[in-house]
Design a protein around this motif. Structure first.
Motif: not given
Length: 140
Positions: A47-51, A54-55, A58, A15, A12-13
């Protein structure tokens, strides 16, 4: 779906599973609850924390800055002065990298422009690389 296996969360992420485990190990991600069989089970909050991570990655933020930003995000009513300071420090770092890259570009452009397709024994690029004092700047 609000209950994810580590493999599903990784897909999903974007990673790798090893990265998710590493983020847990260094405290960037909270450890998820485990099933009776010991399998990690992640929530939508993970999931939100990983997003977020990720951002931030990036955008070039390092792990320590992300950790600080996540800690600060836990206090939504606090002033954002500390967040702004982290972002401004990162911006200054980006500006410094841009300046160094521009200097490197100028140096390499000058080396190649002055080469004039001579033979290797008289090649300006080889000369400059062999003699650091011929460089336009001293901080590569």
């Amino acid at each position: 779906m609000s209950d994810y296996s580590i493999g599903h969360l990784a897909r999903q992420t974007g990673y790798a599973v090893q990265t998710l485990r590493y983020y847990e190990e260094i405290g960037l991600m909270p450890a998820p609850p485990r099933t009776g069989g010991g399998q990690r089970r992640y929530s939508a909050a993970h999931l939100e924390r990983l997003s977020f991570i990720r951002h931030a990655r990036d955008l070039g933020f390092d792990i320590d800055a992300i950790r600080a930003l996540l800690r600060l995000a836990e206090h939504p009513n606090a002033p954002c002065t500390d967040v702004d300071q982290i972002a401004l420090a990162h911006l200054a770092s980006i500006d410094d990298k841009i300046a160094r890259l521009q200097a490197l570009r100028r140096e390499i452009a000058q080396m190649t422009e002055s080469c004039a397709n001579r033979n290797i024994a008289n090649c300006r690029v080889i000369e400059v690389l062999a003699e650091h004092k011929q460089c336009l700047h001293d901080h590569h």
